[in-house]
Design an enzyme around this catalytic site. Structure first.
Site, PDB file in Angstrom:
ATOM      1  N   SER A 301     -17.942 134.664  73.494  1.00  0.00           N
ATOM      2  CA  SER A 301     -18.195 134.998  74.906  1.00  0.00           C
ATOM      3  C   SER A 301     -18.420 136.497  75.005  1.00  0.00           C
ATOM      4  CB  SER A 301     -16.998 134.623  75.780  1.00  0.00           C
ATOM      5  OG  SER A 301     -15.994 135.628  75.691  1.00  0.00           O
ATOM      6  N   ASP A 302     -18.918 136.969  76.134  1.00  0.00           N
ATOM      7  CA  ASP A 302     -18.947 138.405  76.384  1.00  0.00           C
ATOM      8  C   ASP A 302     -17.604 138.781  77.021  1.00  0.00           C
ATOM      9  OD1 ASP A 302     -19.750 141.025  76.586  1.00  0.00           O
ATOM     10  OD2 ASP A 302     -21.669 140.588  77.516  1.00  0.00           O
ATOM     11  N   TRP A 303     -17.452 140.051  77.269  1.00  0.00           N
ATOM     12  CA  TRP A 303     -16.195 140.673  77.693  1.00  0.00           C
ATOM     13  C   TRP A 303     -15.547 139.947  78.892  1.00  0.00           C
ATOM     14  CZ3 TRP A 303     -14.124 145.286  75.597  1.00  0.00           C
ATOM     15  CH2 TRP A 303     -13.078 145.858  76.323  1.00  0.00           C
ATOM     16  N   ALA A 304     -14.383 139.366  78.662  1.00  0.00           N
ATOM     17  CA  ALA A 304     -13.573 138.737  79.725  1.00  0.00           C
ATOM     18  C   ALA A 304     -14.309 137.638  80.483  1.00  0.00           C
ATOM     19  CB  ALA A 304     -13.071 139.801  80.712  1.00  0.00           C
ATOM     20  N   ASP A 305     -15.347 137.082  79.883  1.00  0.00           N
ATOM     21  CA  ASP A 305     -16.185 136.169  80.653  1.00  0.00           C
ATOM     22  C   ASP A 305     -15.558 134.809  80.928  1.00  0.00           C
ATOM     23  OD1 ASP A 305     -18.202 137.774  81.394  1.00  0.00           O
ATOM     24  OD2 ASP A 305     -19.663 137.075  79.917  1.00  0.00           O
TER      25      ASP A 305
END
Ligand code: BGC
Length: 742
Positions: A301-305
């Site tokens: 995933s991307d950051w905190a997604d």
């Protein structure tokens, strides 16, 4: 090879099974990975699916980093030995010295060996060189690399970046960006290979091979699947509003091409498509990426997604539901990145039978496979320190900058400048390493002064090496006008003015823009020097095409520098003084007006202007455009047939001659227009290109092979289709028609 003790039993069982089935001697990593997987508890498997930020473990005093950097080993023990997390990422706010990286990666390894089961895979953003390792080689950003139209330079960039990342102990990098940038307001435009799907495929596969197939390979993580580069409003992480056909035809292929070259991981975009966040899209992730395309690497995933499915996208009521959605869609690893919420939620989902353990196994198997392939179960070696940031590496970065920087206007051959002339240099980007390098340069936003301390020459300093008497005044910052009277009086004595403009580096959300026009302060400075009536050479160091029409019409020359990296100052000076020749070509359409954003492969209807004539497309400069200090002529375009069947290959040949007075490189670009099709065709699409070097007077016969199937488009049923009919192939001003028959 380091084989943890707990693995011995499963391994022995596997070897016995393999021997009894007549499978002696084979050591397929998949099978060994399965054996490792069997030795993990559910908690440990879930841990493998978690990626944490290094900031979680870094000790600070009064909020500041200690020197040398120190890690909190108690926190590491909890993460690695108790939770069994899979990956650690990122840097501590800014680039760190090699020694710090060795301390960090060796401490992590030590804690793992003391009681963790599986080696940690460290990952970092290394997007134009290994930018978070102090002193590393910094190349042009991807947009400037695409402007080289030179696959082998792009591949070399990948190899150098891989080696220098490995020198720091890092085997996994969040690069390349394979988003296709069709909206110049979008902040990460400069991080892409430009607006064209085919160019992105060629450059993307070159860099992926450079990263993954070099002597010191790293795993590439291509991002951001898919459509992330085309937000409707241009704002980062906002909805993509195009049809599925366009998404498949223009945005998916760059990922697919790299997947076919063995791409090891993909980051799922933070964007939504048609109301569904990509991370929660079973259709795009599971159906298209996994099943249709057959991608079997790790999906991150991307950051905190995962949490953002709930707090930003509002499709999940809480993080538990968000985690379930992401896992069901196909996520393997979450960049959580600052706590264990994802692990706790996922454990609960499995215990409550909302997610099956076999689903967890599928992801963990892929993560272990990645670790296996990157050699993390073996004795870890690093390249020798004298291979890091060598002169050869910075020479590669210099060559890339030289080949990418693009000459867009050169009225009356004002360039090259004779170094003996009286030169006045001005503008906010003239004396600035920050503007050469852009974001992701030692810091995330890159707009601070850290990079300025690295001793590389700015444009001004590099020009001064050839002309110590040149006069310089900054004249204006990007946002604030300086003393223009002083600029006018100092510039008066000059015979040529070099005006260096641009924009403040930024990336992601902090870089959202509402207007593409170059800043007022810079316009004021430009007008002040243009009013003097002297030849003005404009150099642009910027992340995208800012609107410069009013300046471009009045100045003598325009040079697009992109973000050419640490060697960009030298490269620009050598090009301006004619020590090197220009050969960069625009990898995007340069608009002339803020509200007139069209790509080169627009539709026929878009060419119709208010006069009903073909005046609808009025860019400042076209995709593929770029001048040189020499001239090339094309002749003798011919095709091997007039009519082709769908399985044929079109053989194209022609002559290219350097008819100017200097040696130079030419980018020969082959475009094809589908005359009539069941889906409105583009006016033309790039189908092949080659960059060649020709000495003055030299001529070369060139050949291109284009499979008819490469002319396919995505049809109404969302499948690729090649339709019979008439096509026109174009190279420069030459054209040939051909027919595709059933
Ligand atoms: C960006 C990614 C990047 C990641 C890790 C995200 O915010 O969108 O491109 O790789 O952060 O730094």
């Amino acid at each position: 090879m380091r084989i943890p003790a707990f693995l011995l039993l499963p391994l022995v069982l596997w070897i016995v099974a393999a021997c009894s089935s007549g499978n002696q001697g084979q050591s397929e990593p998949r099978t060994e990975v399965d054996a490792i997987l069997q030795g993990l508890s559910l908690e440990q498997k879930i841990g493998q699916m978690a990626q944490l930020n290094i900031e979680v473990f870094i000790n600070r005093q009064d909020g500041k980093l200690t020197h040398p950097i120190r890690l909190d080993t108690a926190k590491l023990v909890e993460a690695i030995q108790k939770r069994g997390i899979g990956s650690i990422m990122n840097t501590a706010g800014q680039a760190m010295e090699l020694e710090d990286w060795h301390y960090i990666t060796e401490t992590i390894e030590y804690v793992q060996e003391q009681g963790g089961k599986i080696p940690i895979i460290y990952a970092i953003d290394a997007v134009h060189g290994t930018n978070y390792v102090a002193g590393s080689t910094l190349f042009p950003h991807q947009l400037g690399m695409a402007a080289t139209w030179n696959d082998s330079l792009v591949r070399r960039m990948g190899e150098v970046t891989a080696l220098e990342s490995r020198a720091a102990g890092i085997p996994w990098i969040f690069s390349p960006i394979l988003d296709v940038a069709r909206q110049p307001l979008w902040v990460q435009f400069f991080e892409t290979f430009g607006e064209d799907s085919y160019l992105a495929q060629r450059m993307g596969t070159a860099i992926t091979l450079g990263y993954q197939e070099s002597e010191w390979p790293v795993a590439a993580c291509a991002k951001h699947f898919v459509g992330y580069g085309f937000p409707f409003t241009g704002k980062d992480r906002t909805p993509v509003q195009i049809g599925e056909r366009a998404l498949r035809e223009l945005h998916v292929p760059a990922f697919e091409a790299s997947i076919h070259q063995g791409l090891r991981s993909i980051m799922i975009g933070s964007n939504e498509f048609d109301g569904v966040p990509m991370l929660a899209s079973e259709y795009w992730v599971n159906e298209v990426l996994r099943k249709e395309i057959g991608f079997d690497g790790v999906l991150l995933s991307d950051w905190a997604d995962v949490a953002h499915l709930s707090d930003w996208h509002r499709v999940a009521k809480d993080t538990l539901e968000a985690t379930r959605m992401a896992i069901e869609a196909g996520l393997d690893m979450a960049m959580i990145p600052n706590d264990y919420s994802f692990c706790d939620d996922l454990l609960r989902l499995v215990k409550d039978s909302m997610i099956s353990e076999s689903r967890i196994d599928a992801s963990v198997r892929r993560i272990l496979q990645l670790k296996w392939e990157m050699g993390l179960f073996d004795e870890i070696n690093r390249p020798k320190m004298d291979a890091f940031a060598t002169k050869e590496n910075s020479d590669e970065a210099y060559e890339a900058a030289v080949e990418g920087i693009t000459l867009l206007k050169n009225e009356s051959d004002i360039l090259p400048i004779d170094p003996a002339e009286r030169i006045f240099v001005t503008g906010p980007t003239a004396h600035s390493l920050v503007h050469l390098n852009g974001a992701w340069s030692r810091t995330w936003q890159g707009a601070d002064t850290v990079i300025g301390k690295e001793g590389r020459p700015s444009v001004l300093e590099a020009m001064r090496a050839s002309n110590p008497d040149l006069i310089y005044l900054e004249g204006s910052s990007v946002e604030e006008v300086g003393d223009l009277d002083r600029v006018r009086s100092e510039a008066k004595v000059a015979s040529v003015i070099v005006l260096c403009l641009g924009e403040t580096p930024a990336t992601e959300k902090p870089g959202d823009r509402r207007d593409l026009t170059i800043s007022d302060a810079q316009l004021a400075l430009a007008n002040a020097v243009l009013d003097l009536g002297k030849p003005v050479v404009v150099v642009l160091l910027q992340d995208r095409p800012q609107i410069v029409a009013s300046i471009a019409d009045r100045c003598a020359a325009v040079v697009m520098g992109y973000r050419p990296g640490n060697e960009g100052g030298r490269a620009l000076a050598d090009l301006l003084f004619g020590k090197r020749n220009f050969s960069g070509r625009l990898p995007f359409t340069y608009p002339s007006s803020v509200n007139d954003l069209m790509t080169y492969d627009h539709k026929f209807a878009e060419t119709i202007g208010p006069d009903w004539g073909p005046t609808g497309f009025q860019p400042q400069w076209e995709f593929g455009y770029g001048l040189s200090y020499t001239r090339f002529e094309y002749e003798g375009l011919s095709l091997n047939k007039m009519a082709y069947s769908i399985d044929d290959t079109i053989q194209v040949s022609m002559h290219v001659k350097n008819v100017g007075g200097r040696d130079g490189n030419e980018v020969v670009q082959v475009y094809v227009r589908d005359e009539i099709a069941s889906i409105t065709p583009s006016v033309k699409r790039l189908r092949d290109f080659k960059k060649i070097g020709l000495q003055a007077g030299e001529e070369e016969e060139m050949h291109f092979s284009i499979p008819v199937r490469a002319l396919a488009f995505v049809g109404l049923d969302n499948a690729w289709t090649t339709e019979p009919g008439w096509f026109t192939l174009k190279v420069g001003d030459l054209e040939e028609r051909f027919e595709v028959i059933d």
